[in-house]
Structures are given as C-alpha cells and as structure tokens.
Design an enzyme around this catalytic site. Structure first.
Site, PDB file in Angstrom:
ATOM      1  CG  ASP A 107      42.394  35.784  37.010  1.00 19.61           C
ATOM      2  OD1 ASP A 107      41.690  35.280  36.121  1.00 19.61           O
ATOM      3  OD2 ASP A 107      42.837  36.938  36.965  1.00 19.61           O
ATOM      4  CE1 TYR A 142      35.894  39.227  40.669  1.00 18.02           C
ATOM      5  CE2 TYR A 142      34.232  40.345  39.349  1.00 18.02           C
ATOM      6  CZ  TYR A 142      35.034  39.239  39.594  1.00 18.02           C
ATOM      7  OH  TYR A 142      34.965  38.150  38.749  1.00 18.02           O
TER       8      TYR A 142
END
Length: 626
Positions: A227, A286
């Site tokens: 993002d 992540y």
C-alpha cells in the site's frame, strides 16, 4: 502472422533450435541437419555484414516438424502435412553479441542469442483440439510492428539500431515507502516505487528505448504489492531485461546510482523464461511494529469506554435476578486500570502520552496477544479483514503459516512490540486489520473467541492500524528454488542453463543497515515527533457508535454492529486518511491539525467514500494482493 521473441541457438555440433513462446502453448520448430551449414553461413554473414543477415529458413524444407505443448503438458507431434511453418529471421546480427559469440563458436560451444522472428502456421492442424487458431492476430504483434517501424525510420535516417538480448530476471529490491503512492506502477504518472525503478532501468540501458513506454512489454510483475507508504526490506520484481549493457561493468551499481537512496537494488538473478514474481512466490513475510502503550485500555469517560460498558451492562442485566436495581452506565462504577487510576486529575492528551511512553507491558498482556494470534494460524475465511469481498467469495480463504509476537524492545522512551506475519498471501489491508482486531481486543478484555466469530458470515467493521508500522520483510520462493537446485545438480554457476536461487540472505548485512537507516529511523522519528499511534488509538476511543460492539467479553457479535448490504448505518466509524500516511514534514502538531481538519469536514456533513466503501472489481482486488 503471430509475432514473438525467440531463442536462437547456433552450434556446429547439435541441431539449431528456433523456439517461439506464447501463453499458454509453446511451438518449437527443429531444423534438419542439412540446414546447419545454412545457419552457420547466416552467422558468419551476421558478423561481417549485419545488414545482409536476413535469410528465410524453413519455407522449403520438407524435414521440418513441429511440436505443440498444451497446458496439460502432453506433447503432440505433427508432420509437415499438418503444419507448414514459415519462419523469417529478422536482423540476426543486431541480436548477436559478436565478441562472446565468436569466442564460444570457436570453442565448439553453443551460442544462445535472442532474435525477433515471425511464425506463421500455414496449414490447418487436424485432429488437435489444443492447437492454436491461426485465424486471429495476436494483440502482442502490435508493439512488435511499432518497434519495426521505428527501426525502419532509423535505417532511413542512416542511424544504427542495436538490439541487445533480454533475459528473464528477478530483481531483489528494498525501499522506504514514505512519499510514494504504493509499489505498483501507475499509468497516470503517480509517484510509485516501480515507476522510479523502471525509469532507472531505462536510463541504465537495462530496458531498451523500444520498451521504455510500456512496462508490459518487458513482463513487469512484483511478488508483493504494498500500500501507499508501506516499506519493504525485500521484494522481488520479475522483468525481461538486458543483463549485459555495453560499457557498464557493474549493472547493479549503475542502477543504484540512478535510484534515490530510499530505493535499493540488492541484486538480480537469471530465472526461467516463464517466471512471474507474483505467481511463483510461495509466501510472504511481513512485520508490524507498534508501541506497547496501545494495549492500555480506553480512557475512562471516552466514547468507546462508555458504549462498551453500557452494552456489557445490558447483557448482564437479565442474568441478575437477585437485584431490582437498574445497572449504572457511569464509567466510574467499573474498576480502573492502574494506568488510569494513577493519572492526575484533568490530564491532557499530551500529559497522557508522556506517561504512556514510560509504561511497560506485562507478561500477562504478551501471553494474551499470543493467544489471539494463534487463532489466525491455518486456513480461514478472512472476509472481515479486507475490503470489497463478500463472505461467499472463495478468494477470502487464506493460509497463515506462522504469526509470532516478539519480546518488546525499548527505543528512546518508547517500548515497541514486533509481530511477524508469515502467510501464503495477503489481501488489501489484511494485516493492518488483523493487527487492529487483536490490539483492540486485548485492550478491551474481549474474548479470543471473537476471532472465530469474525470468520463466519456476519460482516462487521474493523479499523486499520496505521500504515507506518507495516514492513514487508521478503517474499519466499522455496518451491522454485528447490526445482532449480535439482536442475543445477550437473551444472556449474558459469553454465548458461544454471539458475541461481532467489535468496535475500546473501544481502542480509546491507538489508539490515538499510532497515535501520531508512525504515526504523523514519518510523520511530515520526512517532517521537507526532505521536501518530497515540493519535490513532485516541481516534478509536473517541468513537461512541455501534460499529465496534463486537469488542466484548462474550466473544459474540451483537446484531447492532452487523453490516447489512444496502442498509445505511447510523453514526458509522470514519477512518482518518492521515493514518495511511508515513511521510510528514517536520512540523510540530501537524497530525493534530490534520485530525481537526478532518473532524471539521465530518461535522459539516461533507461525506466522501472511505476506503472501506470503495468499489473494486475482481481484477483490481487481485492486483492488490501480496
């Protein structure tokens, strides 16, 4: 006429091979031994007389045969009675690397060069349901024709056009996403990581000017799409690029010179021609970092504290048969958390933040967090942890391999907790919503059973944690590396067919230094300067509507907070766009000013679609995965 790129191998000791690849089938045309001398002649003329190196091959050879490889991997053979290939070599000389080619041929080796060819199936392939149709031209031929037109103009103007061979490659990169509108390149010129990277590749000569106007021409793809503002210590971009650029001894170094310091190319590996970074990637890792003070319960008398306490008492009231008193909604009637019990009267948010940064999480809170994340592991329907997907959408099913809560670490005055996420793939905003669910549940004493309820058909609203804390560590390619290791057993790293593994560990020292300088320093600096995470949790605590009533000790979802399609919600939770930002100017109080501005807009009744209300089609949603 179907145009494509081919691999053309010259050898005095084995049959030359012209190969044309087009998804989902591959057509391979083998040239008979009698043609070897003709091909050698073409090669010699290409070295001495490039402009004359145009020769038709295969149009009059009865020994030519073709093989069609269908997606099922079953090979079907056809003779010249059913397939009549017409193959034209176009400018073989411009595709050759003369120095290396002459040396390898002199040593009796095979030279693999890239040439632009045209393949036309002149007959009808009977008895073959998997055969490609020759009645419709491929759209991919248009860029080829445009390239040939540019070449013709250059020849008319007397300027030389040199076409260098391209190789399918995996680029290992890292970046700080602050100030960028995400990873994926955008057609409207928005500043993105891929956009800046692609320009550097063009300027370095790794992408030719013929392909500089469209990344699709070089099959650009990424393993994980991040993002806006999200950082990556490691990501992989697959691209068909020129790996040997004349005059450039260190291509990686040259590309890094052209990149800004917040984007780094760690290295690149030669991969299989069919390699696509997103499709071949096995899983992604992540890490989400957040200050431990977010686990402190909502401040007494805040909107969230009042509404949750009122709902708790409504649920408990019918069970109390020994008392006729009406339950009180006074927040002071519930026991205070020690942090708020020791707060001075009339403390301001600034006063509270100073004390929050001095607070340290206890072992019981850490174990509670770990109990929640274990609920995420395995395969589940994560429809409530993304946007734009309904419960019945099969793409909501995701597999989480491992989620780990690390021990807290203090930096400056603030204690930070890292959560490692290892999943097969993630949907849009999925990690940020999963983080919010466990943090808000822990700080409100919600039952871990609520996670199981969130996998069911009821749709509820879950806010997103700030983008600032999210970091893509690396995509993993274990299956691909295993296949390549098996194929490399009898090869040396210097062999043309050798395919090295995709491995970030060889760059670990540089990656760790980059993370500390460009990612952690940025993350901690913004939090220290502006208290972004505190601003986020206070924006949640100020909400007094019903959207967050799933935060409760029963572990059930009340009907009041269920979102029903087509029904308008009263007082819906509105997320602040500033928490999607990871880049701020050095201005004291900027986040507070921005929040006040957004709140004033809401108070005036100006409505705009939040990200949760965006309508995305399936293709757009698929592109957001990573």
């Amino acid at each position: 006429m179907i145009a494509g790129r081919s691999l053309f191998a010259l050898s005095a000791f084995r049959f030359p091979l012209l190969r044309y690849s087009a998804s989902p089938r591959h057509i391979a045309v083998r040239v008979s031994p009698e043609k070897t001398k003709r091909l050698d002649l073409i090669h010699q003329r290409a070295m001495s007389e490039p402009s004359a190196a145009q020769k038709r091959v295969g149009d009059d050879d009865p020994e030519v045969s073709a093989e069609v490889e269908a997606p099922s991997l079953k090979r079907q053979k056809f003779t010249t009675d059913s397939v009549v290939p017409d193959i034209q070599m176009s400018d073989v000389a411009s595709e050759l690397a003369p120095e290396s080619a002459s040396e390898q041929v002199a040593d009796g080796g095979a030279v693999e060069v890239e040439a632009e060819v045209e393949v036309q199936v002149g007959g009808v392939i009977a008895d073959s349901p998997s055969s490609p149709s020759n009645t419709k031209k491929s759209d991919s031929s248009r860029p080829r024709r445009a390239a040939r037109d540019r070449k013709a103009r250059a020849e008319a103007e007397g300027t030389a056009v040199v076409r260098l061979p391209k190789r399918q490659s995996a680029l290992l990169i890292g970046f700080c996403g602050s100030g960028y509108s995400g990873m994926q390149i955008q057609p409207d010129g928005v500043k993105t990581i891929e956009g800046v990277l692609f320009k550097a590749l063009v300027d370095a000569g790794a992408v030719s000017q013929d392909n500089a106007d469209d990344p699709v021409k070089v099959s650009l793809a990424r393993a994980a799409r991040t993002d806006a503002g999200v950082h990556a210590a490691g990501n992989v971009v697959s691209i068909k690029m020129i790996v040997t650029v004349p005059g450039v001894k260190d291509l990686v170094g040259r590309i890094n010179e052209l990149l800004p310091p917040e984007i780094r190319l760690w290295g690149f590996s030669r991969v299989q021609n069919s390699f696509n970074a997103r499709l071949v990637c096995d899983s992604r890792k992540y890490t989400y970092y957040f200050p431990s003070y977010l686990l402190i319960p909502p401040k007494p008398d805040s909107g969230l504290h009042r509404v949750l306490l009122r709902k708790q008492q409504e649920v408990a009231s019918p069970q109390s048969t020994s008392s006729t008193e009406t339950p009180s909604s006074d927040p002071s009637s519930s026991p205070l958390h020690p942090f708020w019990g020791s707060a001075p009267p009339g403390s301001t948010p600034e006063d509270d933040l100073v004390r929050k940064r001095e607070w340290r999480v206890g072992q019981a809170d850490l174990e509670r967090l770990r109990e929640f994340v274990r609920k995420y592991e395995g395969s589940h329907n994560f429809h409530n942890f993304t946007v734009g997907r309904e419960f019945g959408d099969r793409s909501n099913l995701r597999f989480m391999k491992e989620i780990r809560i690390e021990d807290p670490v203090v930096h400056g005055n603030t204690e930070w907790i890292a959560v490692m996420w290892h999943g097969q793939s993630f949907m849009l905003h999925q990690i940020r919503k999963m983080m919010a669910a466990i943090v808000l549940s822990c700080r409100t004493n919600t039952s871990p059973a609520i996670i199981d309820e969130l996998y069911k058909s009821n749709t509820v609203f879950i806010p997103k944690m700030p983008s600032l804390g999210l970091l893509l560590e690396e995509p993993l390619f274990n299956s691909y590396n295993g296949r390549m290791a098996a194929g490399n057993e009898r090869l040396q790293p210097t062999d043309a067919d050798y395919r090295p593994p995709i491995d970030f560990e060889v760059h670990r020292e540089k990656i760790d230094a980059f993370k500390e300088q460009f990612i952690y320093k940025n993350m901690r600096g913004i939090e220290d300067m502006s208290g972004l995470f505190d601003a986020w949790v206070r924006s949640v605590d100020s909400y007094a509507g019903k959207d967050l009533l799933w935060l409760n000790q029963s572990g059930k979802i009340p009907s009041e907070c269920v979102i029903r399609k087509g029904e308008r919600r009263n007082h819906p939770f509105k997320e602040k766009r500033i928490f999607d930002t990871t880049s701020f100017p050095s201005e004291t109080g900027l986040i507070k000013k921005q929040l006040l501005k957004e709140e004033s807009v809401e108070a005036e009744g100006e409505e705009g679609q939040s990200e949760e209300e965006e309508v995305l089609d399936k293709k757009q949603l698929a592109e957001t995965e990573g």
